[in-house]
Design a protein around this motif. Structure first.
Motif, PDB file in Angstrom:
ATOM      1  N   GLU A  67       4.230  -7.826  -1.907  1.00 56.50           N
ATOM      2  CA  GLU A  67       2.795  -7.514  -1.871  1.00 56.50           C
ATOM      3  C   GLU A  67       2.045  -8.747  -2.373  1.00 56.50           C
ATOM      4  O   GLU A  67       2.395  -9.291  -3.409  1.00 56.50           O
ATOM      5  CB  GLU A  67       2.503  -6.295  -2.742  1.00 56.50           C
ATOM      6  N   LYS A 110      -3.372   7.363   8.116  1.00 57.57           N
ATOM      7  CA  LYS A 110      -4.187   7.758   6.973  1.00 57.57           C
ATOM      8  C   LYS A 110      -3.290   7.771   5.750  1.00 57.57           C
ATOM      9  O   LYS A 110      -2.076   7.839   5.872  1.00 57.57           O
ATOM     10  CB  LYS A 110      -4.701   9.186   7.156  1.00 57.57           C
ATOM     11  N   GLY A 129       0.849  -1.191   0.000  1.00 53.42           N
ATOM     12  CA  GLY A 129       0.000   0.000   0.000  1.00 53.42           C
ATOM     13  C   GLY A 129       0.882   1.236   0.000  1.00 53.42           C
ATOM     14  O   GLY A 129       2.108   1.149  -0.205  1.00 53.42           O
ATOM     15  N   VAL A 133      -0.341 -10.613   9.653  1.00 52.75           N
ATOM     16  CA  VAL A 133       1.092 -10.628   9.335  1.00 52.75           C
ATOM     17  C   VAL A 133       1.905 -10.843  10.616  1.00 52.75           C
ATOM     18  O   VAL A 133       2.828 -11.657  10.648  1.00 52.75           O
ATOM     19  CB  VAL A 133       1.508  -9.325   8.619  1.00 52.75           C
ATOM     20  N   GLU A 140       2.882 -13.362  -1.566  1.00 55.60           N
ATOM     21  CA  GLU A 140       2.267 -13.344  -0.241  1.00 55.60           C
ATOM     22  C   GLU A 140       3.224 -13.963   0.763  1.00 55.60           C
ATOM     23  O   GLU A 140       3.652 -15.111   0.601  1.00 55.60           O
ATOM     24  CB  GLU A 140       0.956 -14.129  -0.256  1.00 55.60           C
ATOM     25  N   GLY A 176      -4.761  -3.373   7.081  1.00 55.60           N
ATOM     26  CA  GLY A 176      -5.826  -4.169   7.710  1.00 55.60           C
ATOM     27  C   GLY A 176      -5.417  -5.609   7.972  1.00 55.60           C
ATOM     28  O   GLY A 176      -6.079  -6.326   8.712  1.00 55.60           O
TER      29      GLY A 176
HETATM   30  C1  LIG Z   1     -13.245   3.856   2.976  1.00 53.71           C
HETATM   31  C2  LIG Z   1     -11.952   4.496   3.345  1.00 53.71           C
HETATM   32  C3  LIG Z   1     -11.719   5.812   2.993  1.00 53.71           C
HETATM   33  C4  LIG Z   1     -10.518   6.413   3.331  1.00 53.71           C
HETATM   34  N1  LIG Z   1     -10.332   7.685   2.912  1.00 53.71           N
HETATM   35  C5  LIG Z   1      -9.139   8.297   3.195  1.00 53.71           C
HETATM   36  C6  LIG Z   1      -8.904   9.614   2.713  1.00 53.71           C
HETATM   37  O1  LIG Z   1      -9.746  10.196   2.023  1.00 53.71           O
HETATM   38  N2  LIG Z   1      -7.754  10.203   3.023  1.00 53.71           N
HETATM   39  C7  LIG Z   1      -6.795   9.568   3.752  1.00 53.71           C
HETATM   40  O2  LIG Z   1      -5.776  10.176   4.010  1.00 53.71           O
HETATM   41  N3  LIG Z   1      -6.975   8.313   4.206  1.00 53.71           N
HETATM   42  C8  LIG Z   1      -8.133   7.646   3.940  1.00 53.71           C
HETATM   43  N4  LIG Z   1      -8.338   6.368   4.368  1.00 53.71           N
HETATM   44  C9  LIG Z   1      -7.285   5.684   5.099  1.00 53.71           C
HETATM   45  C10 LIG Z   1      -6.227   5.132   4.127  1.00 53.71           C
HETATM   46  O3  LIG Z   1      -6.851   4.452   3.077  1.00 53.71           O
HETATM   47  C11 LIG Z   1      -5.311   4.145   4.801  1.00 53.71           C
HETATM   48  O4  LIG Z   1      -4.887   4.674   5.997  1.00 53.71           O
HETATM   49  C12 LIG Z   1      -4.064   3.863   3.964  1.00 53.71           C
HETATM   50  O5  LIG Z   1      -4.391   3.606   2.630  1.00 53.71           O
HETATM   51  C13 LIG Z   1      -3.356   2.674   4.540  1.00 53.71           C
HETATM   52  O6  LIG Z   1      -2.293   2.296   3.701  1.00 53.71           O
HETATM   53  P1  LIG Z   1      -1.403   1.061   4.097  1.00 53.71           P
HETATM   54  O7  LIG Z   1      -0.359   0.960   3.082  1.00 53.71           O
HETATM   55  O8  LIG Z   1      -0.961   1.219   5.499  1.00 53.71           O
HETATM   56  O9  LIG Z   1      -2.373  -0.192   4.086  1.00 53.71           O
HETATM   57  P2  LIG Z   1      -3.013  -0.961   2.840  1.00 53.71           P
HETATM   58  O10 LIG Z   1      -3.191  -0.063   1.708  1.00 53.71           O
HETATM   59  O11 LIG Z   1      -4.171  -1.697   3.331  1.00 53.71           O
HETATM   60  O12 LIG Z   1      -1.858  -1.968   2.430  1.00 53.71           O
HETATM   61  C14 LIG Z   1      -1.654  -3.216   3.035  1.00 53.71           C
HETATM   62  C15 LIG Z   1      -1.194  -4.174   1.979  1.00 53.71           C
HETATM   63  O13 LIG Z   1      -0.662  -5.341   2.594  1.00 53.71           O
HETATM   64  C16 LIG Z   1      -0.885  -6.419   1.713  1.00 53.71           C
HETATM   65  N5  LIG Z   1      -0.717  -7.666   2.464  1.00 53.71           N
HETATM   66  C17 LIG Z   1      -1.493  -8.131   3.473  1.00 53.71           C
HETATM   67  N6  LIG Z   1      -1.032  -9.311   3.898  1.00 53.71           N
HETATM   68  C18 LIG Z   1       0.077  -9.615   3.169  1.00 53.71           C
HETATM   69  C19 LIG Z   1       0.997 -10.699   3.156  1.00 53.71           C
HETATM   70  N7  LIG Z   1       0.877 -11.734   3.982  1.00 53.71           N
HETATM   71  N8  LIG Z   1       2.007 -10.676   2.263  1.00 53.71           N
HETATM   72  C20 LIG Z   1       2.138  -9.642   1.402  1.00 53.71           C
HETATM   73  N9  LIG Z   1       1.311  -8.600   1.384  1.00 53.71           N
HETATM   74  C21 LIG Z   1       0.287  -8.575   2.263  1.00 53.71           C
HETATM   75  C22 LIG Z   1      -2.290  -6.154   1.250  1.00 53.71           C
HETATM   76  O14 LIG Z   1      -2.576  -6.830   0.041  1.00 53.71           O
HETATM   77  C23 LIG Z   1      -2.303  -4.640   1.090  1.00 53.71           C
HETATM   78  O15 LIG Z   1      -2.022  -4.250  -0.240  1.00 53.71           O
HETATM   79  C24 LIG Z   1      -9.535   5.720   4.053  1.00 53.71           C
HETATM   80  C25 LIG Z   1      -9.761   4.399   4.394  1.00 53.71           C
HETATM   81  C26 LIG Z   1     -10.955   3.776   4.031  1.00 53.71           C
HETATM   82  C27 LIG Z   1     -11.174   2.353   4.384  1.00 53.71           C
END
Ligand SMILES: Cc1cc2nc3c(=O)[nH]c(=O)nc-3n(C[C@H](O)[C@H](O)[C@H](O)COP(=O)(O)OP(=O)(O)OC[C@H]3O[C@@H](n4cnc5c(N)ncnc54)[C@H](O)[C@@H]3O)c2cc1C
Lengths: 540, 360
Positions: free
Chosen positions: A33, A349, A12, A211, A168, A206
């Protein structure tokens, strides 16, 4: 056996930001990823680059964080951001005490706002209801989440970082109290592989809890589902927020040719198998029409849901290797759980992804004994585009396509120009909605692309092909053929992937309300089912 | 102004509406018939093949009449309702059909034939290698080989199926070049398969001319929309009906039916500038699956004369009839045959004639 210094789990925005940050510090890292980039919350979020105004009243520190990051990202990644600005609109049905509290809170943290009369606000946004009391401006913006994640990855790869999609992580190896590597499985081919490393960063969003469990640890994460509706019109040209205590369906974000309404907030058991319920959609639409009444007549293109991973610490303020900022938590499991070399970054976020990456990489660097400071706040994600390249593309492509592609490709337009000059047929537009040329698709598909593709959906996440109102019905087919011609996949694999692609699109539209978009969906079904015998049950 | 009177107004130009209109013209002897449609029928996506009659007999008069209609319109169908055949598609699949417009029918699988799948340089929406590779894996007894031809470009631009079709319609020199190119390929094959580009208006005579020049059957494969083969069928049928005296109002949606005391008085049509009203003695609604909103109070059922019923089992109007996918949601899938039968039946009902093979 492969080796690196750091393995990052999760592609992400956070994981991609970490790969870029580590690469800038000269630390070797591999990002794994399990699907493709932005598979999680990043690809399913609202795309609002918060100015902090939404949090100003309730949480000044979170608001300050957003404001700082908002300014930084507008400088280092302007090509990922549509700096449309935002409005906080005062509706007669909302609490006037909140209006004053909001004004004061914004002033306290130095958030620039300007008051507008109802008439002035209506002048800017004629689709607002005529009964509004007034509005204030703020520096909210829209961020293209795929472009942002991709740009972080591309920048990192250019500096030696490595990204591997469809990988994964299935096990985190440890020897005694020290992490030694990870095992992973290719989720398309099923092949297993492993990497030795000194540190592992859990950026699983999430999935962070699952993990961590691979290392036998417990990281308590609550999954909060939010659903969003993509509407086929640009009902507003700025981000429209309802000036009240944050609640459901009170933000409308203009995102290119569409706009996105959100969101709901419902606790769910995990990050997979998300689905917006019918009553949830109806409730969103009902509140949405309070925000902008003409929404009642507009067309819902698509509905999607994501989960916000909320970190719920047990004994929240226990000191230790834990640095809890308001929005996110950085867990050093060496200190917390006696597992050296394992770090989790949870919560936050999209707006604060860079800051989360910075804090994480500060910790990683110190554990590795690397003394390089973070430079992501000053370093542009992409070098500027030479004027000559822009001129050349304007000469080769129609004006509309040229201006859109400039945002997406920047200096890489030089390669685009090369391909079109070598074969003028490559200037043909394959995706009309997003003005994607064959040449761009071919670039995205090239074996030496910094962030390679393996499916048609991956192509969409690189160049937005299929994101428009046809939802890939036509351009998905064209992209499939292009991949076949480029040798990316043989005919059978191409057809099988196109079938999966259609399936996924159809599922994503299964709950949309009656109307034009449903007709588009049925057209797609009729086309590939009865008319081409491609996607009916009869065919093997 | 804004008001016209007809004996019958048919809403919708899909196969159901077209069959209803043609049947009405033939059955009524001089009645004033209007056909109002907002867009083209679903059949244009697949070019009109008929695979399933929804259980009616193969010698049903609706089918006989439909074949007479397409013959008269210059777009004849081939095939036999008793026997299903397989047509190759641009996705490299085989589509089972019983009847299809001749240019598509030419491509049916016949054991032992050698077929050239011919791509056109600069037309990226069709890939001959892809089609041939997939078809050969199906081991249907034919041998497919991908070939490629070059056609002159306009301004050096890539081709599109519409551009090629329009040139086929207008430019004899283009037709000749195409025939020459295909003839060179055809020498080694029993049939040549090409993406559908052979004109939006061409008739059976022009197709036959081309085949004579090429020296073997030429078969079209429907492309993704716009499918030239489907447009041609639609264009020629509408033109034929216009020639039969039908008033055709294309491009405008019917916004409401005027129903009063269980009688349909006419339809309201949204035309630019002003709304229009067509008064009618009978109305056939064949406006597709997304138009149920024109029938407030409809239970989804119909009586034996194809009239929509309310929840109490009473018809909404005694002179309002349904045909096509609106009346028969199942007909969406392989519904061309059912649409033809339904349109035919609705027209006979509207003119009070007993359908001698009544299905209900
Ligand atoms: C409906 C909604 C609206 C939102 N709107 C906003 C907004 O407008 N502005 C804002 O700033 N924030 C917003 N957020 C919050 C924001 O989306 C998140 O905080 C942010 O995208 C999180 O990014 P991340 O990389 O931490 O997690 P994620 O994007 O969830 O990345 C986690 C990744 O880990 C991968 N993964 C999981 N398990 C494994 C494994 N075993 N091996 C390899 N890969 C794995 C998954 O496939 C995923 O791609 C919103 C959230 C939601 C749900």
């Amino acid at each position: 056996m492969d080796r690196t210094q750091v393995v990052i789990i999760g592609g992400g925005a956070t994981g991609a930001g970490i790969l870029w940050d580590l690469s800038l510090r000269g630390i070797a890292a591999v990002l794994l990823e399990k699907r493709d980039l932005a598979n999680g919350a990043t690809g399913r979020c609202h795309g609002l680059l918060h100015s902090g105004a939404r949090y100003a009243v309730k949480d000044a520190e979170a608001a300050r964080e957003c404001l700082r990051e908002n300014r930084i990202l507008k400088t280092i990644a302007p090509h990922c951001i549509h700096d449309v600005g935002g409005l906080f609109v005062r509706y007669p049905q909302d609490d006037p005490a909140f209006f004053t509290a909001w004004d004061r809170a914004c002033a306290d943290i130095g958030l620039p706002t300007a008051p507008l009369s109802a008439a002035e606000a209506l002048d800017l946004e004629p689709n607002l209801p005529s009964g509004i009391l007034g509005a204030s401006t703020c520096p909210d913006a829209h961020v293209d989440v795929f472009q942002l994640t991709l740009s972080n990855l591309q920048a990192a790869v250019a500096r030696g970082g490595r990204f591997r999609a469809y990988a994964e992580v299935t096990a985190i190896e440890r020897r005694g109290g020290q992490v030694t590597g990870v095992r992973f499985r290719d989720t398309l081919s099923g092949d297993e592989d492993s990497i030795d490393c000194e540190m592992v960063v859990n950026a699983g969003g999430g999935w962070a809890q699952q993990v961590a469990a691979l290392a036998g640890l417990h990281v308590p994460v609550r999954c909060d589902k939010g659903s969003l509706l993509v509407l086929n019109h640009n009902l507003v040209t700025r981000v429209v927020n309802r000036c009240r205590k944050p609640g459901d369906a009170d933000i409308l974000v203009p995102a290119g040719p569409v706009c996105i309404l959100g969101t709901s907030s419902i606790t769910v058991s995990g990050p997979e198998g998300l689905r917006a319920e019918t009553d949830e959609i109806e409730a969103l639409l009902k509140l949405g029409t309070e925000l902008v009444p003409c929404m009642a007549e507009s067309r819902v293109l698509r509905i999607f849901s994501g989960v916000r991973p909320l970190y719920v610490p047990q004994g929240a303020d226990k000191a230790g290797g834990r640095e809890i900022s308001r929005g996110f938590a950085l867990l050093d499991h060496g200190v917390e759980d006696n597992l050296d070399g394992f770090v989790s970054i949870v919560g936050g976020k999209l707006t604060t992804y860079r800051l989360m990456a910075e804090k994480t990489c500060d910790l990683v660097a110190s554990r590795l004994g690397v003394d390089e400071p973070c430079r992501t706040a000053e370093t542009p994600l992409r070098p500027p585009t030479p004027e000559a390249v822009t001129r050349k593309i304007r000469h080769l492509l129609p004006a509309q396509a040229a201006s859109i592609v400039e945002r997406r490709l920047g200096p890489a337009m030089a390669q685009l120009a090369e391909r079109i000059e070598a074969d003028p047929d490559m200037a043909e537009i394959l995706c009309e909605c997003e003005q994607v040329t064959r040449a761009e698709v071919a670039m995205v598909m090239a074996v030496d692309a910094k962030v390679p593709v393996r499916t048609i959906n991956d192509v969409g996440r690189r160049c937005r092909l299929g994101f428009g109102s046809c939802q890939g019905t036509f351009c998905g087919y064209r992209a499939m053929l292009e991949g076949y011609r480029q040798g990316l996949w043989p005919a059978e694999a191409a057809a099988a992937d196109f079938k999966r692609y259609l399936d996924e699109r159809w599922k994503g539209q299964a709950q949309i309300p009656n109307g034009k978009q449903l007709e588009q969906l049925m057209l797609s079904h009729d086309l590939f089912g009865p008319s081409h015998h491609f996607h009916s049950d009869g065919e093997g | 102004m804004g008001r016209q009177t007809f004996d019958l107004v048919v809403v919708g130009a899909g196969l159901a509406g077209l069959a209803a209109t043609a049947t009405a013209v033939a059955a009524s002897g001089g009645a004033r018939v209007a056909l109002v449609h907002a867009g083209l029928g679903t059949f244009v996506y697949g070019a009109g093949g008929v695979a399933d009659l929804g259980g009616v007999a193969a010698d049903h008069p609706a089918v006989r009449d439909f074949r007479a209609l397409v013959d008269a319109a210059g777009v004849p169908y081939d095939g036999d309702l008793g026997q299903s055949q397989l047509l190759p598609t641009i996705l490299g699949t085989l589509l089972p059909v019983n009847l299809a417009p001749r240019s598509l029918w030419n491509g049916r699988v016949r054991s032992g034939t050698r077929a050239a799948v011919v791509g056109i340089a600069g037309l990226s929406a069709f890939d001959a290698d892809f089609v041939a590779e997939r078809l050969n894996r199906l081991a249907c007894g034919c041998c497919y080989q991908a070939r490629r031809i070059e056609l002159p470009r306009q301004d050096g631009l890539p081709h599109s199926v519409l551009e090629l079709a329009n040139r086929f319609d207008r430019d004899p020199a283009f037709r000749q070049t195409l025939a020459e190119q295909l003839r060179r390929v055809a020498a080694d094959y029993d049939v040549v398969l090409i993406p559908a580009i052979l004109g939006q208006w061409s008739d059976a005579g022009q197709m036959a001319e081309l085949e004579t020049a090429v020296g073997c059957p030429v078969a079209e494969m429907a492309t993704l929309p716009p499918s030239v083969a489907g447009l041609r069928l639609s264009n020629r049928l509408l033109a034929h009906l216009r020639g039969q005296g039908v008033d055709i109002f294309g491009g405008y949606p019917v916004t409401a039916l005027e129903v009063e005391n269980a009688r349909c008085r006419g339809v309201h049509v949204a035309t630019p500038g002003h709304a229009r009203h067509f008064a009618a003695s009978a109305v056939i609604l064949a406006s597709g699956p997304h138009s149920a909103n024109l029938l407030p109070g409809w239970s989804g059922d119909q009586d034996s004369r194809r009239r929509p019923l309310d929840h109490q089992g009473r018809f909404l109007a005694d002179n309002l009839y349904l045909a096509g996918a609106l009346a028969d949601p199942e007909a969406r899938h392989g519904g061309n045959g059912r649409a033809i039968v339904g349109g035919h039946g609705a027209a006979l009902a509207a003119f009070e004639r007993e359908d001698d093979h009544a299905t209900h």
